[in-house]
Design a protein around this motif. Structure first.
Motif, PDB file in Angstrom:
ATOM      1  N   PRO A 164       6.045   8.049  -0.233  1.00 46.81           N
ATOM      2  CA  PRO A 164       4.783   8.497  -1.100  1.00 46.81           C
ATOM      3  C   PRO A 164       5.098   8.385  -2.683  1.00 46.81           C
ATOM      4  O   PRO A 164       6.167   8.232  -3.149  1.00 46.81           O
ATOM      5  CB  PRO A 164       4.702  10.033  -1.057  1.00 46.81           C
ATOM      6  CG  PRO A 164       6.024  10.570  -0.401  1.00 46.81           C
ATOM      7  CD  PRO A 164       6.603   9.399   0.220  1.00 46.81           C
ATOM      8  N   GLN A 206       0.564   2.339  -5.810  1.00 47.02           N
ATOM      9  CA  GLN A 206       0.106   2.918  -4.286  1.00 47.02           C
ATOM     10  C   GLN A 206      -0.369   1.687  -3.660  1.00 47.02           C
ATOM     11  O   GLN A 206      -0.161   1.262  -2.601  1.00 47.02           O
ATOM     12  CB  GLN A 206      -0.832   4.157  -4.255  1.00 47.02           C
ATOM     13  CG  GLN A 206      -0.276   5.331  -4.532  1.00 47.02           C
ATOM     14  CD  GLN A 206      -1.216   6.443  -4.710  1.00 47.02           C
ATOM     15  OE1 GLN A 206      -2.338   6.348  -4.850  1.00 47.02           O
ATOM     16  NE2 GLN A 206      -0.625   7.871  -4.731  1.00 47.02           N
ATOM     17  N   PRO A 255       3.995   2.484   3.362  1.00 45.07           N
ATOM     18  CA  PRO A 255       3.101   3.400   2.966  1.00 45.07           C
ATOM     19  C   PRO A 255       3.802   4.889   3.282  1.00 45.07           C
ATOM     20  O   PRO A 255       3.291   6.128   3.088  1.00 45.07           O
ATOM     21  CB  PRO A 255       1.912   3.154   3.768  1.00 45.07           C
ATOM     22  CG  PRO A 255       2.404   2.264   4.601  1.00 45.07           C
ATOM     23  CD  PRO A 255       3.557   1.645   4.096  1.00 45.07           C
ATOM     24  N   ASP A 256       4.922   4.989   3.920  1.00 42.72           N
ATOM     25  CA  ASP A 256       5.334   6.347   4.312  1.00 42.72           C
ATOM     26  C   ASP A 256       6.412   6.576   3.157  1.00 42.72           C
ATOM     27  O   ASP A 256       6.943   7.767   3.376  1.00 42.72           O
ATOM     28  CB  ASP A 256       6.475   6.104   5.670  1.00 42.72           C
ATOM     29  CG  ASP A 256       7.399   5.150   5.422  1.00 42.72           C
ATOM     30  OD1 ASP A 256       7.275   4.282   4.827  1.00 42.72           O
ATOM     31  OD2 ASP A 256       8.649   5.223   5.971  1.00 42.72           O
ATOM     32  N   ARG A 258       4.804  -6.546  -4.373  1.00 45.52           N
ATOM     33  CA  ARG A 258       4.775  -5.426  -3.448  1.00 45.52           C
ATOM     34  C   ARG A 258       6.050  -4.721  -3.734  1.00 45.52           C
ATOM     35  O   ARG A 258       7.133  -5.322  -3.925  1.00 45.52           O
ATOM     36  CB  ARG A 258       4.920  -6.377  -2.006  1.00 45.52           C
ATOM     37  CG  ARG A 258       3.701  -7.063  -1.506  1.00 45.52           C
ATOM     38  CD  ARG A 258       2.432  -6.458  -1.762  1.00 45.52           C
ATOM     39  NE  ARG A 258       2.320  -5.303  -0.823  1.00 45.52           N
ATOM     40  CZ  ARG A 258       1.303  -4.476  -0.461  1.00 45.52           C
ATOM     41  NH1 ARG A 258       0.405  -4.387  -1.287  1.00 45.52           N
ATOM     42  NH2 ARG A 258       1.261  -3.606   0.346  1.00 45.52           N
ATOM     43  N   GLN A 301       2.562  -0.932  -2.841  1.00 45.39           N
ATOM     44  CA  GLN A 301       3.446  -0.574  -1.960  1.00 45.39           C
ATOM     45  C   GLN A 301       3.494  -1.169  -0.646  1.00 45.39           C
ATOM     46  O   GLN A 301       2.531  -1.090  -0.181  1.00 45.39           O
ATOM     47  CB  GLN A 301       4.049   0.934  -2.272  1.00 45.39           C
ATOM     48  CG  GLN A 301       3.070   1.503  -1.289  1.00 45.39           C
ATOM     49  CD  GLN A 301       3.462   3.322  -1.335  1.00 45.39           C
ATOM     50  OE1 GLN A 301       2.653   4.064  -2.295  1.00 45.39           O
ATOM     51  NE2 GLN A 301       4.214   3.789  -0.670  1.00 45.39           N
ATOM     52  N   SER A 302       4.653  -1.571  -0.240  1.00 46.02           N
ATOM     53  CA  SER A 302       4.574  -2.172   1.237  1.00 46.02           C
ATOM     54  C   SER A 302       5.329  -1.037   2.046  1.00 46.02           C
ATOM     55  O   SER A 302       5.097  -1.301   3.461  1.00 46.02           O
ATOM     56  CB  SER A 302       5.451  -3.419   1.116  1.00 46.02           C
ATOM     57  OG  SER A 302       6.717  -3.126   0.845  1.00 46.02           O
TER      58      SER A 302
END
Length: 85
Positions: free
Chosen positions: A44, A35, A41-42, A5, A38-39
């Motif tokens: 990019p 994507q 999501p805000d 992650r 990733q932990s």
């Protein structure tokens, strides 16, 4: 494969659709894997694909300027810089 992650800042990956040295599919797959991993999501993970361009040699000046503009704009955003007024 295992991808841990991710926690970190925004990421800009860049490729060109007719690159003969590095298949642009590699950048697309990398962006998708990042994507998915990733932990936050805000934050990019962006993928910039230059159309009708290759690995860099013989790139028209207008495309080089567009690419540099995107790179510096991304960097300035990451550093919290605002445009000059």
């Amino acid at each position: 494969g295992f991808l841990p992650r991710l926690r970190g800042g925004d990421l800009l990956l860049m490729t060109a659709d007719t690159d003969t040295r590095v298949d642009p599919l590699h950048a697309r797959k990398m962006a998708a894997r990042l994507q998915a991993a990733q932990s936050a999501p805000d934050r990019p993970i962006l993928l910039r694909v230059e159309k009708k361009a290759g690995h860099g040699a013989g790139k028209p000046l207008s495309k080089a300027i567009d690419e540099a503009t995107d790179q510096y704009s991304f960097l300035m955003e990451q550093l919290g810089m605002s445009p000059a007024k």
